[in-house]
Design a protein around this motif. Sequence first.
Motif, mmCIF file in Angstrom:
data_model
loop_
_atom_site.group_PDB
_atom_site.id
_atom_site.type_symbol
_atom_site.label_atom_id
_atom_site.label_comp_id
_atom_site.label_asym_id
_atom_site.label_seq_id
_atom_site.Cartn_x
_atom_site.Cartn_y
_atom_site.Cartn_z
ATOM 1 N N TYR A 53 1.105 -0.996 0.438
ATOM 2 C CA TYR A 53 -0.021 0.115 -0.265
ATOM 3 C C TYR A 53 0.799 1.601 0.676
ATOM 4 C CZ TYR A 53 -4.483 2.861 1.050
ATOM 5 O OH TYR A 53 -4.800 4.325 1.184
ATOM 6 N N HIS B 16 0.708 2.111 -3.650
ATOM 7 C CA HIS B 16 -0.655 3.192 -4.608
ATOM 8 C C HIS B 16 -0.140 4.913 -3.480
ATOM 9 C CE1 HIS B 16 -4.725 4.111 -4.032
ATOM 10 N NE2 HIS B 16 -5.156 4.711 -2.824
ATOM 11 N N PHE C 62 -6.203 2.738 7.703
ATOM 12 C CA PHE C 62 -6.187 3.224 6.102
ATOM 13 C C PHE C 62 -6.440 4.840 5.904
ATOM 14 C CE2 PHE C 62 -6.731 -1.421 5.697
ATOM 15 C CZ PHE C 62 -5.520 -1.362 4.412
ATOM 16 N N LEU D 207 -7.643 -3.466 -3.992
ATOM 17 C CA LEU D 207 -6.878 -1.773 -4.427
ATOM 18 C C LEU D 207 -6.687 -1.733 -5.275
ATOM 19 C CD1 LEU D 207 -5.609 0.957 -3.283
ATOM 20 C CD2 LEU D 207 -3.712 -1.301 -3.185
ATOM 21 N N SER E 240 -9.472 2.176 -0.992
ATOM 22 C CA SER E 240 -8.686 1.173 1.040
ATOM 23 C C SER E 240 -9.926 1.248 1.753
ATOM 24 C CB SER E 240 -7.681 2.062 1.714
ATOM 25 O OG SER E 240 -8.428 2.887 1.991
ATOM 26 N N SER F 30 -10.921 -1.896 4.094
ATOM 27 C CA SER F 30 -11.102 -1.928 5.865
ATOM 28 C C SER F 30 -11.943 -2.768 5.836
ATOM 29 C CB SER F 30 -11.361 -0.650 5.748
ATOM 30 O OG SER F 30 -10.254 0.398 5.806
#
Length: 463
Positions: free
Chosen positions: A275, A279, A333, A402, A408, A412
Motif C-alpha cells: 500500500y 498506492h 488506512f 485495491l 482502501s 477496511s
Amino acid sequence: MASPETAPPTVGSIRRIVAASLVGTTVEWYDFFLYGSAAALVFNELFFPGSEPLVGTLLAFLTYAIGFAARPLGGLVFGHYGDRIGRKRLLVLSLLLMGGATFAMGLLPTHASIGVGAPILLTLLRLVQGFALGGEWGGAVLLVSEHGDDARRGFWASWPQAGAPGGNLLATGVLAVLAAVQSDAAFLAWGWRIPFLLSGVLVMIGLWIRVSVSESPVFLEAQARAAEQAAAGAKSKPPVAEVFRTNWRGVLTAIGTRLGENISYYVITAFLLVYVTSHLGLPKSDGLNAVLIGSAVHFVAIPAWGALSDRIGRRVVTLIGSVGMIGWAFAFFALLDSKSFPVIATAVTVGLLLHGAMYGPQAAFISEMFATEVRYSGASMGSQLASIIGGALAPIIAVALLRDYDSSLPVSIYLAAAVAVTTLTVLVAKETRGRSLTREHRPVRAPVPATRRAGHDAVPADN
C-alpha cells in the motif's frame, strides 16, 4: 516421588522451556515473514517479470499463499506424531525443515537465469516452509503450556506467540538495514539474498537451545497412561480422527478465534508494504521502518496481554482486541493516507497492540480446549485451517480490492468483517482460564462437575 521427567517445573526450568520455544518460533517466523516481505518488495520483479507492478505483486503473493495451504498438512502430520511420540522431537524437525528451505531460497536462480523454473522452485520451497510452520506453532505453545501451571499459563504460553513479532522484527530489521546501506539496484541484484542465507546461522542457534529442553511432563503422563491401556488390550484411534469425533466444536472455535487475528496481522504487516509503495508512492523504507517500530511494541505487548488474561480471562482480553480492531480497520488506512511517517508508524503500532490482545491469550485459550491425547492435533488443525482462509488470502484479497477499486475502503470493510467473526466466536465460546491440562480425554458431551480454583471462576473440565 516424581521422576525428574515429571517433577513439577521450577521457575528456572520453565524459563528454559520458554526460551527454547521463543527462540525456535522467532527463527521460524523470521523465515516465514522474510518471504512475505520479499514478496511485497522484490519477488515480483525477480520471479514474475513482465507483469504490471500490482499484478506481479499479486502473483508473488499467490506463492506466498501456497505456504499457508501447506500448513494444515503440516499440522496434521506433526499433530499426529506429536501426540504419539512427543512435542520436542517434532519441534526439532520443524526447525530444520524451515531453516533449510529458507537458506535454499537465498541460493535460488531468478527468472532471468532459468526462466519458469525459478518460480516453480520458489513455490516448492514455500510449500516446505508452510509444512514446517504448520507443525511448529502447536508444538511450541504446547511445550510451554504443558510445563507451566494453571494459574500463569496465559503469561508463559504467550511467549512463543511473541516469536511472531520477534521474527518479523528480525526479518524487517535486516531488510531495513540492507535497504538503507544499498542502492535499489544492488538490493535487487544480490542484497535480497543475504537475509535468507542468514537463516542458516539462526537455525543452528535455535537447535542448540531447543535440543536441551525436556519433554512435556503432561505428555509423558498421557503416554504412560496410553501404554497401560494398550497393554490391557484397548485400541487407540488416530489423534486427528479422535479430535474431530469428540471435540469438533473446539476445532471450530479455534478457527473462528484465529480468523480475524490472522487477517488483521497480515494486512497490517504484509499488505502495508504494498500500500505505501504502490498506492502512496512512498519509499519502501517507510513501510519497513513502521513495521519495525510496531513489531518492537508488539513483542512486549503480547506477554503483557497474556498475563492480563490470567487475571480477567482469555475471552475478555481477546474481545478488547477484536472489538478495537473493527474500528481501527477504518482509521488505519486514513492515517496511512497522510503520507507522514510518524503517523504511519503510529497506525501500525496501535494496530499491532490491538492484534496482540487477540494473539497473546490465544496459545493458552486454544491449548485449554483440548485433552492431552489430542491436544497437538486439535490445536494445530484449528489454527492452521484458519490460516488458509485468513493469512493466506488476506494479502491477495487486499491487493485485488485495491487494484479493482483504487481505494482502501473495501479493504477496511473486509478486515472489519473478518474481525467481527472472531468477536462473535469468542462471545459464544466458554472461558478456559484456570482449566487443568492433566485431565483425561473425554467425549465433549460427557457430564463433568465444575471445579473452583483459588483466585479463578469455576470452569468445566470439558469443552
